[in-house]
Design an enzyme around this catalytic site. Structure first.
Site, PDB file in Angstrom:
ATOM      1  N   GLU A 240      95.888  64.394  22.837  1.00 52.87           N
ATOM      2  CA  GLU A 240      94.677  64.771  22.077  1.00 52.87           C
ATOM      3  C   GLU A 240      94.065  66.073  22.583  1.00 52.87           C
ATOM      4  O   GLU A 240      92.845  66.231  22.646  1.00 52.87           O
ATOM      5  CB  GLU A 240      93.657  63.626  22.045  1.00 52.87           C
ATOM      6  CG  GLU A 240      94.138  62.488  21.172  1.00 52.87           C
ATOM      7  CD  GLU A 240      93.176  61.335  21.060  1.00 52.87           C
ATOM      8  OE1 GLU A 240      91.971  61.571  20.910  1.00 52.87           O
ATOM      9  OE2 GLU A 240      93.639  60.189  21.103  1.00 52.87           O
ATOM     10  N   GLY A 241      94.945  66.983  22.957  1.00 54.54           N
ATOM     11  CA  GLY A 241      94.501  68.284  23.432  1.00 54.54           C
ATOM     12  C   GLY A 241      94.550  68.343  24.941  1.00 54.54           C
ATOM     13  O   GLY A 241      93.691  67.775  25.623  1.00 54.54           O
TER      14      GLY A 241
END
Ligand code: COS
Length: 386
Positions: free
Chosen positions: A366-367
Site C-alpha cells: 500500500e505504498g
C-alpha cells in the site's frame, strides 16, 4: 489489555471507546488460536466470524452518499486485531480495501450488489492494482480494458494481490486510454467466478496469507462494472489508499503494542544477574524508547484518521506520515522486543518471532516507505509554494 489511556485523547468519542472494549473481549474469546496451516481456510473463517459478529459493518458504510467511512473506527479495529492476531487484521483490512472503491465511488447499484455481502462476510473482497512493472509507479499500469459492445474486455496480469484466489470480487485497475499515464486508467468490479480471471501463481511470503498473481484473458465485464467515470481509476486508487494507508499504520501500532506487552512480561518475569531483567537500566532504556515510538505513532495515526473523519477532502500527507512513521517505528520496536527475548525471540511460533515476520511487509505494501517520503515531500513543497 495494554495501556488504553490513548482512548481518552480528544480524537475519540464514546462510541469508539465502546467499540474498542467490545472488540477486545471478542478478540480474547476468538483469536487465541488462529490456525496458520491453511491460510485460505483461516481467512475464510475469520471473515465469516468477523461478519457474523458485526465488525465488518465498519469496513464499508456507504449505502447512501451521506454515510462515510469512519477512519478512527477502522484504525481502532485494525490495531486491536493486529495486537491479537495478524491474520485477523489482514482479513478485516482486505474487506475494507477491496470494498473501498465501491464504498467511496460506486454507483447505488454497485453498492447494493456488493456491500451487504462484504459487510456480512458472505463475499471476500480484493484490491487488484499492482503489476510486475508498476507496484510503486501506478500510472504505468499495462493491464488494458478495451471497450467492446456494451461492456469491456480486460487483458493483462496483476501481482501481489491479497486474497487472490479466494476473493469473490476484485477491484481491478486497467488502462482504458482516455489519456496517457495516470489519466487513462479506470476501475472495474470483476467477480471471482469470471471465466476470464485465473490464478497464475500462489505467492508464499514470510508471514503467510492468501496472495497471488492473477491472469486476465479476454475477461469480459458489463458496462455496469465500471466504478466512477472512465479515466478516474488513478484518483479512485489514490483516494482509497488515502483512507487505508492510515489503517496500515494502525495495524503496525497494534503489532508494536503487542511487542511492548510481551517485552514487559519478559522483563518482569526473567531474572538475570540475580535480579529481574527490568532492573537493568539498558533494558529500561529500550522500554522507554519503545513506549515513546508507540505514542508518537498513535498520535500520527489518529491525527490522520480524525482529520479525514472531520471532513477533510484529502489527507494524503497525513496518511502518508502515519503509515511511514508507524510502520518504521513498529519495525524498530519489534526488533528491540526480539533482542530482549534472547533466543526465544527467534524461536518459531513465539509471539515476537511472529511479529518480526508480520511487520516487514507493512513497510512495503500500500505504498512503500520510500513512496510515502515522495508523497510527503511533494506535499510539503506544495504548501511552501502556495
Ligand atoms: N487523491 C486524489 N487524487 C490524487 C491523489 C490522491 N491521493 N494523488 C494524486 N492524485 C491526482 C493528482 O492530483 C493528479 O491529478 P491531475 O492529473 O488532475 O493533476 C493525478 O492524480 C496524478 O498524480 P501524480 O502526478 O502525483 O501521479 P504520479 O504518477 O507522480 O504518482 C505516486 C506517484 C508515487 C504518488 C503514486 O503512484 C503512488 O502513490 N504510488 C504508490 C502506489 C501504491 O500504494 N502501491 C501499492 C499498491 S496497493 S498494495
Amino acid at each position: 489489555m495494554p495501556d488504553s489511556s490513548f482512548l481518552h485523547w480528544p480524537f475519540f468519542e464514546d462510541r469508539h471507546r465502546a467499540l474498542a472494549a467490545k472488540l477486545e473481549a471478542w478478540a480474547v474469546a476468538n483469536l487465541a488460536h488462529v490456525d496458520h496451516h491453511d491460510v485460505d481456510a483461516a481467512c475464510r473463517d475469520l471473515v465469516a466470524r468477523l461478519g457474523r459478529d458485526g465488525f465488518l459493518q465498519h469496513t464499508a458504510p456507504g449505502d447512501s452518499d451521506a454515510e462515510t467511512i469512519d477512519v478512527r473506527t477502522l484504525a481502532l479495529v485494525r490495531e486491536t486485531l493486529a495486537r491479537h492476531a495478524g491474520l485477523a487484521d489482514f482479513a478485516f483490512a482486505m474487506q475494507g480495501l477491496g470494498a473501498g472503491p465501491i464504498s467511496l465511488f460506486g454507483t447505488p447499484a454497485q453498492r447494493a450488489a456488493w456491500l451487504p455481502k462484504t459487510r456480512s462476510g458472505q463475499a471476500i473482497a480484493a484490491f487488484a492494482l499492482s503489476e510486475a512493472a508498476s507496484g510503486s509507479d501506478v500510472a504505468n499500469i499495462s493491464t488494458v480494458a478495451t471497450r467492446d459492445g456494451d461492456g469491456y474486455v480486460i487483458d493483462g496480469e496483476k501481482t501481489w494481490i491479497s486474497n487472490g484466489g479466494i476473493a469473490d470480487l476484485y477491484i481491478v485497475f486497467a488502462r482504458t486510454g482516455e489519456a496517457p499515464g495516470a489519466r487513462g486508467l479506470s476501475a472495474f468490479v470483476v467477480e471471482g467466478s469470471n471465466p476470464g480471471l485465473s490464478v497464475a501463481e500462489r505467492i508464499e511470503v514470510i508471514a503467510p496469507h492468501p496472495l497471488a498473481r492473477l491472469s486476465f484473458k479476454q475477461c469480459r465485464v458489463p458496462a455496469g462494472a465500471l466504478i466512477g467515470k472512465a479515466g478516474d481509476g488513478f484518483k479512485i486508487a489514490m483516494a482509497t489508499l488515502d483512507v487505508f494507508r492510515t489503517t496500515v499504520g494502525a495495524a503496525a501500532l497494534g503489532f508494536a503494542r503487542r511487542a511492548l506487552g510481551e517485552t514487559l512480561a519478559r522483563a518482569a518475569g526473567r531474572r538475570l544477574f540475580g535480579a529481574p531483567l527490568f532492573d537493568l537500566q539498558m533494558v529500561q532504556g529500550h522500554i522507554a524508547d519503545m513506549a515513546v515510538e508507540i505514542d508518537a505513532a498513535a498520535l500520527l495515526v489518529y491525527r490522520a484518521a480524525w482529520t479525514k473523519d472531520k471532513g477533510a477532502a484529502r489527507v494524503t500527507r497525513e496518511a502518508a506520515m502515519a503509515k511511514l512513521y508507524a510502520t518504521e517505528a513498529a519495525q524498530r520496536v519489534i526488533d528491540a522486543a526480539v533482542q530482549l527475548h534472547g533466543g526465544d525471540g527467534v524461536r518459531s511460533g513465539h509471539p515476537v518471532e511472529m511479529l518480526y515476520r508480520d511487520i516487514r511487509a507493512l513497510r512495503i505494501y500500500e505504498g512503500a516507505s520510500d513512496v510515502q517520503k515522495i508523497v510527503i515531500a511533494r506535499s510539503v513543497l506544495a504548501s511552501a509554494e502556495s
